[in-house]
Write a protein that holds these residues in place. Structure first.
Motif, PDB file in Angstrom:
ATOM      1  N   UNK A   1       0.829  -1.190   0.000  1.00 10.80           N
ATOM      2  CA  UNK A   1       0.000   0.000   0.000  1.00 10.80           C
ATOM      3  C   UNK A   1       0.866   1.243   0.000  1.00 10.80           C
ATOM      4  N   UNK A   2       0.486   2.283  -0.719  1.00  6.30           N
ATOM      5  CA  UNK A   2       1.262   3.523  -0.674  1.00  6.30           C
ATOM      6  C   UNK A   2       1.005   4.252   0.654  1.00  6.30           C
ATOM      7  N   UNK A   3       1.948   5.127   1.005  1.00  3.37           N
ATOM      8  CA  UNK A   3       1.748   5.906   2.227  1.00  3.37           C
ATOM      9  C   UNK A   3       0.740   7.023   1.951  1.00  3.37           C
ATOM     10  N   UNK A   4       0.181   7.569   3.025  1.00  3.36           N
ATOM     11  CA  UNK A   4      -0.802   8.645   2.895  1.00  3.36           C
ATOM     12  C   UNK A   4      -0.126   9.949   2.492  1.00  3.36           C
ATOM     13  N   UNK A   5       1.002  10.264   3.137  1.00  8.06           N
ATOM     14  CA  UNK A   5       1.738  11.496   2.840  1.00  8.06           C
ATOM     15  C   UNK A   5       3.199  11.139   2.619  1.00  8.06           C
ATOM     16  N   UNK A   6       3.795  11.695   1.564  1.00  9.74           N
ATOM     17  CA  UNK A   6       5.209  11.473   1.264  1.00  9.74           C
ATOM     18  C   UNK A   6       5.875  12.844   1.139  1.00  9.74           C
ATOM     19  N   UNK A   7       6.975  13.020   1.878  1.00  7.48           N
ATOM     20  CA  UNK A   7       7.683  14.301   1.842  1.00  7.48           C
ATOM     21  C   UNK A   7       9.098  14.067   1.319  1.00  7.48           C
ATOM     22  N   UNK A   8       9.371  14.588   0.128  1.00  9.58           N
ATOM     23  CA  UNK A   8      10.689  14.487  -0.485  1.00  9.58           C
ATOM     24  C   UNK A   8      11.165  15.912  -0.752  1.00  9.58           C
ATOM     25  N   UNK A   9      12.345  16.062  -1.293  1.00 13.65           N
ATOM     26  CA  UNK A   9      12.837  17.403  -1.605  1.00 13.65           C
ATOM     27  C   UNK A   9      13.292  18.127  -0.355  1.00 13.65           C
ATOM     28  N   UNK A  10      13.248  19.443  -0.386  1.00  6.82           N
ATOM     29  CA  UNK A  10      13.767  20.243   0.716  1.00  6.82           C
ATOM     30  C   UNK A  10      12.769  21.310   1.135  1.00  6.82           C
ATOM     31  N   UNK A  11      12.703  21.535   2.449  1.00  3.87           N
ATOM     32  CA  UNK A  11      11.931  22.661   2.961  1.00  3.87           C
ATOM     33  C   UNK A  11      10.459  22.388   3.209  1.00  3.87           C
ATOM     34  N   UNK A  12      10.055  21.159   3.466  1.00  3.23           N
ATOM     35  CA  UNK A  12       8.642  20.862   3.713  1.00  3.23           C
ATOM     36  C   UNK A  12       8.211  21.159   5.137  1.00  3.23           C
ATOM     37  N   UNK A  13       6.904  21.353   5.324  1.00  2.00           N
ATOM     38  CA  UNK A  13       6.335  21.664   6.623  1.00  2.00           C
ATOM     39  C   UNK A  13       4.957  21.013   6.691  1.00  2.00           C
ATOM     40  N   UNK A  14       4.731  20.203   7.724  1.00  2.00           N
ATOM     41  CA  UNK A  14       3.429  19.561   7.899  1.00  2.00           C
ATOM     42  C   UNK A  14       3.037  19.726   9.355  1.00  2.00           C
TER      43      UNK A  14
END
Length: 187
Positions: free
Chosen positions: A1-14
């Motif tokens: 199953x895929x994840x609900x939220x995926x954070x890649x790259x730079x500078x994310x905020x959740x």
């Protein structure tokens, strides 16, 4: 199953969210990311940080089946009461205690953890044998309660400081391989 939220790259905020009905909730592989005030229920992995992630700030995260409908939020607009919650609450908590991992850390470094919690999972925190493992990180105010297996499973880690660990009634279980050669210090 895929994840609900995926954070890649730079500078994310959740921040400021509650998540129900996730299998794998959050997968962080990026850099310079802030995770703040998140309450999530996932039946496999709640929070995964690895794949070369760097400079991740974690503050007030909760891995808990309570996101499904604890009394605290009953009837509020943001957390509506789930019909029949009392009928399946014990089944869900048993499933999560038998299967879920609260926090899984793979290859990552410079993790800054402030006041986050694992509740009703099989394992609270896992430092997995992935790449170079987790390195050069500080965990401040780690809370855990009602875990089925391990509070901590440490496979690969180095230069980790854990300050103000609070098992909150959970049985403290630390599992590491006999040949573990890194440094994880509990203060």
């Amino acid at each position: 199953y895929p994840c609900t939220v995926k954070m890649t790259g730079s500078g994310g905020w959740l921040e400021y969210i509650a998540v129900r009905n996730a299998y794998d909730f959050l997968r962080v592989t990026g850099k310079n990311i802030v995770l703040k005030t998140i309450w999530a229920a996932a039946t496999n992995q709640c929070f995964y940080i690895g794949g070369g992630a760097e400079n991740i700030t974690i503050q007030n995260l909760f891995s808990s089946y309570g996101a499904w409908g604890e009394e605290t939020y009953k009837g509020s607009a943001d957390y509506p009461t789930i019909p029949g919650w009392e009928n399946y609450k014990s089944d869900l908590s048993k499933f999560m205690r038998d299967n879920a991992i609260g926090y899984l850390f793979g290859e990552c470094k410079n993790i800054r953890w402030f006041s986050s919690f694992a509740f009703m999972s099989n394992e609270g925190i896992v430092f997995a044998d992935e790449g170079n493992g987790i390195q050069d990180s500080v965990f401040y105010r780690v809370g855990m309660d009602s875990l089925q297996a391990n509070s901590w499973r440490i496979e690969k880690a180095n230069n980790i400081d854990v300050v103000a660990y609070s098992p909150c009634g959970a049985q403290v279980r630390l599992k590491a391989p006999d040949n573990f050669s890194g440094r994880v210090t509990f203060y």
